[in-house]
Design a protein around this motif. Structure first.
Motif, short mmCIF file in Angstrom:
data_model
loop_
_atom_site.label_atom_id
_atom_site.label_comp_id
_atom_site.label_asym_id
_atom_site.label_seq_id
_atom_site.Cartn_x
_atom_site.Cartn_y
_atom_site.Cartn_z
N LYS A 12 0.67 -1.30 -0.01
CA LYS A 12 0.01 -0.03 -0.20
C LYS A 12 0.84 1.21 0.04
CE LYS A 12 -4.04 1.92 2.34
NZ LYS A 12 -4.82 1.66 3.53
N LEU A 14 1.68 5.37 -0.59
CA LEU A 14 1.11 6.75 -0.59
C LEU A 14 1.82 7.76 -1.59
CD1 LEU A 14 -0.71 9.34 0.24
CD2 LEU A 14 1.06 9.45 2.26
N ARG A 23 -0.33 12.27 -10.48
CA ARG A 23 -0.89 11.44 -9.65
C ARG A 23 -1.60 10.29 -10.41
NH1 ARG A 23 -2.59 16.31 -6.87
NH2 ARG A 23 -4.60 15.99 -7.26
N THR A 27 -0.92 6.52 -10.41
CA THR A 27 -2.09 5.38 -9.73
C THR A 27 -2.38 4.36 -10.98
OG1 THR A 27 -3.05 7.15 -8.72
CG2 THR A 27 -4.33 5.36 -9.35
N LYS A 31 -1.57 0.51 -10.01
CA LYS A 31 -2.71 -0.17 -10.03
C LYS A 31 -2.60 -1.39 -10.95
CE LYS A 31 -6.21 2.50 -7.78
NZ LYS A 31 -7.72 3.00 -7.65
N GLU A 36 -1.72 -1.32 -4.05
CA GLU A 36 -2.89 -0.39 -3.91
C GLU A 36 -2.08 1.01 -3.87
OE1 GLU A 36 -5.93 0.44 -0.11
OE2 GLU A 36 -4.70 -1.62 -0.23
N LEU A 38 -2.67 5.36 -2.65
CA LEU A 38 -3.62 6.72 -2.39
C LEU A 38 -2.76 7.68 -2.65
CD1 LEU A 38 -4.72 5.61 1.46
CD2 LEU A 38 -5.98 5.22 -0.88
N THR A 39 -3.42 8.82 -3.20
CA THR A 39 -2.42 9.99 -3.40
C THR A 39 -3.17 11.22 -2.86
OG1 THR A 39 -3.91 10.58 -5.54
CG2 THR A 39 -2.37 8.75 -5.86
N LEU A 49 -3.26 11.80 6.56
CA LEU A 49 -3.84 10.66 6.13
C LEU A 49 -2.56 9.32 6.81
CD1 LEU A 49 -5.52 8.77 4.35
CD2 LEU A 49 -3.65 9.11 2.40
N GLU A 53 -3.93 5.89 8.38
CA GLU A 53 -3.48 4.98 7.48
C GLU A 53 -2.27 4.08 7.51
OE1 GLU A 53 -7.25 4.76 5.03
OE2 GLU A 53 -5.73 3.42 5.13
#
Length: 239
Positions: A12, A14, A23, A27, A31, A36, A38-39, A49, A53
């Motif tokens: 995961k 960031l 971004r 992504t 993916k 996984e 998150l941005t 975040l 997380e």
């Protein structure tokens, strides 16, 4: 079609970057590799975040709208040892040096390829999660070669190398503590260019001397890149 590496753990990540196109691109790249992500676009969003997380790796830009990325790196390092990869268009050696000093684990200059980004992520993930018996040699904490940008980082100091010096160091570091012959160094750095043997030896010697001038405390008495009867040896634990 999704291209997933089955040998890699579920990760995961960031991404902290204020550029929407970056971004979106990163992504998609991650993916499709089964990761996984998150941005966020600001440093404050990143810190918020991270408070709720769990992340395995952070991809961090330097030029953010609300805080300098290096300051954010320093802030995160005070509270976490999560691996951090600088992902930025800034390619200055001084900035790269500062990033490593502040605790960055890797540094990737934009633009980059999908393969390069995934390779760095997987290598960092393996380094972080691998069992003790498969950890990378301890000397790699003190010496790191960014071959793409021709920079050798030694104990947090970025050293600019020429193209040829980079190739010579790459070959020596691949065989740390083992002698590499002059002809081997020549072939790995210049290829099979048809020149005389004395010219080949002279080119290798000049490249070695250039590295020693930049790396050694006393180039006249080198302790890191040294000569041997069989060629030259990279002895990192002496540095």
């Amino acid at each position: 079609m999704m291209t997933v590496n089955p040998n890699q753990p579920n990760l995961k990540l960031l991404l902290v970057d204020d550029d929407l196109d970056t971004r979106q691109m990163v992504t998609i790249l991650l993916k499709t590799a089964g990761l996984e992500i998150l941005t966020v676009g600001t440093g404050s969003e990143a810190l918020a975040l991270l408070g709720i997380e769990r992340m395995d790796i952070i991809l961090l830009d330097i030029m953010l709208p609300d805080v300098d990325g290096l300051n954010l790196l320093e802030t995160i390092r005070r509270i976490s040892d999560i691996p951090i990869v600088m992902l930025t268009a800034v390619s200055h050696a001084e900035i790269m040096q500062q990033a490593y000093i502040l605790g960055a684990d890797d540094y990737i200059v934009k633009p980059f390829t999908r393969e390069k980004l995934l390779d760095r992520i997987y290598r960092l993930a393996n380094k972080t999660t691998a069992p003790v018996q498969t950890l990378v040699p301890s000397w790699t904490r003190h010496y790191w070669l960014d071959a793409d940008n021709h920079i050798l980082v030694h104990n947090g100091t970025a050293i600019d190398l020429s193209d040829v010096e980079t190739l010579v160091m790459l070959r020596l570091m691949a065989s740390a503590f083992q002698a590499v012959s002059e002809l081997d160094l020549y072939k790995s750095s210049w290829g099979n260019e048809p020149v005389s043997l004395p010219t080949r030896l002279e080119r290798v010697e000049n490249a070695i001397q250039g590295i020693q001038l930049k790396l050694e405390d006393d180039p006249a008495q080198p302790k890191i890149v040294i000569s041997a009867p069989e060629g030259y040896v990279f002895t990192p634990e002496s540095g």
